[in-house]
Motif scaffolding. Sequence first.
Motif: not given
Ligand code: MG
Length: 405
Positions: A182-183, A185, A225, A249
């Motif tokens: 997850t993320g 970035e 996210d 997360g």
């Molecule tokens: Mg994250």
Amino acid sequence: MLEFDDAQRQLAQGAAAPTRSTRVPLHQAPGLVLATDIAATLDLPPADNSAMDGYALRYEDYAAAGGAHRALPVQQIVYAGQAPAAQAPGQLTRLFTGSLMPAGADTVVMQEDTRVVGDGVEILAEPKPGQHVRLRGEDVSAGQPLLAAGTRLEAAHVALLASQGIAEVTVHPAVRVGILTTGDELVTPGEPRSSHQIYNSNGVMLAALVNGMGARATHVLHARDDEASLQAALRTLTDECDLVLSVGGVSVGDKDLVKPALESLGGTLALWKVRMKPGKPVAMAHVGGKPIVCLPGNPVSAYAVFTVLVTPLLRRMQGRTEIFPQVSYLTLRTPKPRHDAREEFLRVKRVVNAGSVGELQVFDRQSSGVMSSLPWATGLARIPAGVPVYDGEKVAYYDFRHWQA
Ligand code: MG
Ligand code: AMP
């Protein structure tokens, strides 16, 4: 906050042992877990045979021949894979490693202790009765237990099974593991990266760890996210896998949306924060009876948490009898005392010096951002919460060879 040992125990009970089993050919069995006990049906070796290149002798013929002074005639040559004729008294049989012993012979004299003289052979060194003979059943005897249900099969086990003529075994099917990174970035390696992005390490790392355990990383998904993206991915994984590992997360940041996404799928979060370093945020939930473990996003933390907290659960799901691998106690070499309010798992390298069982060197930078420590380390040293540990003291050592297997 949950203590490390409690978290490890609770996680290990997060799923039941497998009930399904399947037959697979032996070459597909390594990495999988045996579902039944297996007993030997054959004596091994199945017949008396020679452990040396040389000559088969009836021991009493050596003395009768006057020791080394008289050559004995060679009755026959027997190669491995041939059936010998019975050996007549006063004669020798030329044979090789693995050749069957002829009936009537009981001892093998190795070639180096003989001399060919005319059409006979002299024995130059006094043999011991029965020497260099591998007796039928001396390795394994028919009926004895060979391997127990719950054994993870490796090269050694399939070799032993093959020696019994076994071509198929009953194993538990590989546990299907879904991985969710997850993320916003994160970028997949190989894709172009903007200056505000970093590459996704956890996907390939967790897949490699899972596959190295003999389970199968069937899905590696990535979610942005936002709750919709997380929910969709989690739904796919809980439908199609036996175990789900999400990573990142799960803190208390604004973008830490794994918890609400799980709850909206009907998941009940079983535990939350673990008093360990690296890797405080760890959680377990169940959706439709399937366990989901939420790991911290930091790759170093995810690596450590997977190793010491998640692998016992995975081993239980695989049907293995050994859920908690061995922990050894080794001397820590540290320039400064180690002390933390949380249970700390240091990245260490086990170094064996002459005459020692090994000492643990500590990687100099233990920040959980230091990923370059991972290929260097051979395991984790456990520093108890709240207790300072000084140079030269013994600590619990979790060797990756055992804990990631
Ligand atoms: Mg994250
Ligand atoms: P999070 O728990 O999502 O806040 O992530 C903690 C830290 O780990 C952040 O610095 C993330 O950028 C980083 N991180 C999370 N997931 C990954 C990943 N798959 N690969 C590399 N770094 C990650």
